[in-house]
Enzyme design. Structure first.
Site, short mmCIF file in Angstrom:
data_model
loop_
_atom_site.label_atom_id
_atom_site.label_comp_id
_atom_site.label_asym_id
_atom_site.label_seq_id
_atom_site.Cartn_x
_atom_site.Cartn_y
_atom_site.Cartn_z
N ASP A 178 -2.30 12.25 -2.24
CA ASP A 178 -2.36 13.70 -2.14
C ASP A 178 -2.56 14.30 -3.53
O ASP A 178 -1.80 14.00 -4.45
CB ASP A 178 -1.06 14.21 -1.52
N ASP A 202 0.86 -1.18 0.00
CA ASP A 202 0.00 0.00 0.00
C ASP A 202 0.90 1.23 0.00
O ASP A 202 1.59 1.50 0.98
CB ASP A 202 -0.90 -0.01 1.24
N ASN A 226 9.65 7.46 1.17
CA ASN A 226 9.11 8.13 0.01
C ASN A 226 9.05 7.09 -1.09
O ASN A 226 10.08 6.65 -1.60
CB ASN A 226 10.03 9.29 -0.38
N ASP A 254 -10.79 10.40 -4.82
CA ASP A 254 -12.04 11.13 -4.78
C ASP A 254 -11.94 12.43 -5.56
O ASP A 254 -12.89 13.20 -5.59
CB ASP A 254 -12.43 11.43 -3.33
N LYS A 306 -2.25 22.51 -7.39
CA LYS A 306 -1.60 23.57 -8.15
C LYS A 306 -0.73 22.98 -9.26
O LYS A 306 -0.02 22.00 -9.06
CB LYS A 306 -0.75 24.44 -7.23
#
Length: 311
Positions: free
Chosen positions: A207, A129, A182, A243, A211
């Site tokens: 995330d 995950d 990361n 989403d 922008k």
């Protein structure tokens, strides 16, 4: 467009949680949502919920009458029976909602764990995950598949990893481990060293980095996709979801461009409905991710897409 995947890593699809949400149409729902985490939910008739308890969680969407979305998350993962009293070295877990993965402090690959130490049997098929957050989603799966699969959570926020590893010790699970990493930098080094086959990768509601100048921070980039595909075993699967439509579309475009992957909507013998653009309309995992719970409470649609690696 759909084909049967030769191997699945989900717990029983019959246990899945489906939503009858009437979806909101457009894309930038997440900024609005963060401001409302602790706001009381609206009922269908526009009234406010006051002091709702779990026995009252039945409303227009089956769960939208909860006082807070965090209550819904706790209820969904209640059978994990986690304790929230953590060792002093972990302390109170407060983290930034967003981090910059391009920061120099995240540029060093994570150390490869001793697989014989972190897993009871490191030859089992592996489920990864990417961006596992609190880790409860992966803990839930690991608990239900404790004798068949290993689970690895990669998370860029260190405090969440420390807490998740405390929880797995509380649950005495020997088929799951969390790494502070990361994923863009560390995935190849970590997964190429694993003794068993990589059979599933989740990227769930990453995330969005809205922008334009920040979109290079998004976790799904060409290099990571190539690394996932190269390490994925034949018949292995990738599930991406968001989403935020524009983020889901970006992930879709990256994975659609891999000739080694095929878009599917079948897990074992169960076919999941999808719309005209190939987005899965139901959750095939048996449990919703935490972000998924929050977003559905807000009325947002979850855009899901599943892939299988060709033989």
């Amino acid at each position: 467009m759909a084909a049967a995947a030769s191997r699945a890593v989900f717990s029983s699809p019959n246990a899945m949680v489906a939503s009858s949400t009437s979806y909101l149409p457009l894309h930038r729902q997440r900024p609005r949502f963060f401001a409302s985490f602790n706001r009381r939910a609206n009922h269908c008739d526009g009234s406010k919920s006051h002091g709702a308890n779990f026995s009252q969680l039945s409303g227009c969407n089956g769960f939208a009458d909860a006082t807070r979305s965090t209550d819904l998350v706790n209820m969904e993962y209640a059978d994990l029976e986690l304790t929230y009293k953590l060792p002093p070295q972990v302390g109170r877990v407060r983290t930034r909602q967003h981090v910059n993965p391009l920061s120099s402090k995240f540029s060093v690959p994570a150390a490869v764990p001793d697989w014989d130490v972190v897993f009871k049997n490191p030859a089992r098929p592996l489920v990864v995950d990417i961006g596992c957050g609190s880790g409860r989603f992966l803990l839930w799966l690991a608990k239900r598949n404790s004798d068949t699969r290993n689970y690895l959570g990669l998370e860029i926020r260190k405090k969440l990893v420390e807490r998740a590893n405390c929880w797995l010790k509380q649950l005495t699970l020997h088929n799951i481990h969390f790494v502070y990493a990361n994923a863009t930098v560390s995935f190849q080094q970590l997964i190429s060293s694993y003794p068993g086959p990589l059979m599933m990768v989740f990227i769930l509601c990453p995330d969005p980095h809205f922008k334009t100048r920040h979109q290079k921070r998004r976790v799904v980039q060409k290099t990571l996709v190539e690394s996932i595909v190269s390490n994925l075993a034949s018949g292995g699967q990738v599930l991406v979801q968001s989403d935020v439509y524009e983020v889901a579309l970006d992930m879709k475009n990256h994975f659609d461009n891999s000739p080694e992957l095929q878009h599917v909507n079948i897990v074992e013998t169960t076919s999941f409905p999808f719309d005209e653009d190939g987005w899965l309309l139901r959750n095939p995992m048996g449990i919703r991710s935490e972000r998924e719970i929050h977003a559905e409470l807000e009325g947002a649609r979850i855009y899901r897409r599943m892939y299988v690696k060709r033989p």
